[in-house]
Design a protein around this motif. Structure first.
Motif, PDB file in Angstrom:
ATOM      1  N   LYS A   1      -4.166 -40.221  18.449  1.00 29.41           N
ATOM      2  CA  LYS A   1      -3.164 -40.723  17.512  1.00 29.41           C
ATOM      3  C   LYS A   1      -3.728 -40.579  16.105  1.00 29.41           C
ATOM      4  O   LYS A   1      -4.942 -40.533  15.919  1.00 29.41           O
ATOM      5  CB  LYS A   1      -2.816 -42.183  17.785  1.00 29.41           C
ATOM      6  CG  LYS A   1      -2.086 -42.385  19.094  1.00 29.41           C
ATOM      7  CD  LYS A   1      -1.534 -43.770  19.176  1.00 29.41           C
ATOM      8  CE  LYS A   1      -0.650 -43.861  20.409  1.00 29.41           C
ATOM      9  NZ  LYS A   1       0.345 -44.889  20.282  1.00 29.41           N
ATOM     10  N   THR A   2      -2.847 -40.503  15.161  1.00 32.63           N
ATOM     11  CA  THR A   2      -3.273 -40.354  13.771  1.00 32.63           C
ATOM     12  C   THR A   2      -3.016 -41.642  13.007  1.00 32.63           C
ATOM     13  O   THR A   2      -1.927 -42.190  13.055  1.00 32.63           O
ATOM     14  CB  THR A   2      -2.515 -39.196  13.085  1.00 32.63           C
ATOM     15  OG1 THR A   2      -2.749 -37.994  13.824  1.00 32.63           O
ATOM     16  CG2 THR A   2      -2.985 -39.010  11.658  1.00 32.63           C
TER      17      THR A   2
ATOM     18  N   PHE B   1      -6.317 -38.957   6.675  1.00 30.30           N
ATOM     19  CA  PHE B   1      -5.804 -38.984   8.045  1.00 30.30           C
ATOM     20  C   PHE B   1      -6.978 -39.117   8.999  1.00 30.30           C
ATOM     21  O   PHE B   1      -7.950 -38.372   8.905  1.00 30.30           O
ATOM     22  CB  PHE B   1      -5.016 -37.707   8.342  1.00 30.30           C
ATOM     23  CG  PHE B   1      -3.787 -37.559   7.503  1.00 30.30           C
ATOM     24  CD1 PHE B   1      -2.575 -38.074   7.924  1.00 30.30           C
ATOM     25  CD2 PHE B   1      -3.838 -36.911   6.273  1.00 30.30           C
ATOM     26  CE1 PHE B   1      -1.437 -37.954   7.144  1.00 30.30           C
ATOM     27  CE2 PHE B   1      -2.707 -36.783   5.490  1.00 30.30           C
ATOM     28  CZ  PHE B   1      -1.501 -37.304   5.927  1.00 30.30           C
ATOM     29  N   HIS B   2      -6.896 -40.081   9.904  1.00 25.57           N
ATOM     30  CA  HIS B   2      -7.950 -40.337  10.876  1.00 25.57           C
ATOM     31  C   HIS B   2      -7.410 -40.072  12.277  1.00 25.57           C
ATOM     32  O   HIS B   2      -6.342 -40.555  12.628  1.00 25.57           O
ATOM     33  CB  HIS B   2      -8.404 -41.798  10.811  1.00 25.57           C
ATOM     34  CG  HIS B   2      -8.909 -42.221   9.471  1.00 25.57           C
ATOM     35  ND1 HIS B   2     -10.215 -42.063   9.075  1.00 25.57           N
ATOM     36  CD2 HIS B   2      -8.279 -42.805   8.416  1.00 25.57           C
ATOM     37  CE1 HIS B   2     -10.367 -42.532   7.855  1.00 25.57           C
ATOM     38  NE2 HIS B   2      -9.204 -42.988   7.425  1.00 25.57           N
ATOM     39  N   ASP B   3      -8.168 -39.297  13.070  1.00 22.77           N
ATOM     40  CA  ASP B   3      -7.826 -39.081  14.478  1.00 22.77           C
ATOM     41  C   ASP B   3      -8.435 -40.218  15.276  1.00 22.77           C
ATOM     42  O   ASP B   3      -9.653 -40.405  15.271  1.00 22.77           O
ATOM     43  CB  ASP B   3      -8.369 -37.741  14.958  1.00 22.77           C
ATOM     44  CG  ASP B   3      -8.043 -37.453  16.408  1.00 22.77           C
ATOM     45  OD1 ASP B   3      -7.310 -38.244  17.043  1.00 22.77           O
ATOM     46  OD2 ASP B   3      -8.524 -36.430  16.920  1.00 22.77           O
TER      47      ASP B   3
END
Length: 82
Positions: free
Chosen positions: A36-37, A30-32
């Motif tokens: 937004k993710t 999961f990337h911020d």
């Protein structure tokens, strides 16, 4: 790890193909990104033959469509939770 098993819980072939790898490692990250993710999914056959790897790679479009539909459903669900 993603795999198929029989009634005894033993690793077995996928019911749809003898060429599908017995085990696939899935890594979800999961990337911020600016509040937004973004979800990243990487999949790789484990201890697979050259034939199994080639079959797996040949299924990329189908896998992308299938996982894409699943993630679209997740997006829809999460939108109702706000």
């Amino acid at each position: 790890m993603n795999l198929f098993s029989n009634d005894a819980g033993e690793v077995t072939r996928a019911p749809f193909s003898e060429s599908w790898p017995r085990q696939i490692r899935n890594v979800v990250t999961f990337h911020d990104e600016g509040g937004k993710t973004r979800l990243e999914l990487r999949s790789q056959p484990v201890r697979a033959t050259a034939e199994e790897c080639a079959f797996f790679e040949g299924m990329f479009d189908s896998l992308q469509q299938g996982f894409g539909g699943t993630f679209d459903q997740l997006d829809d669900y999460l939108a109702t939770q706000k």
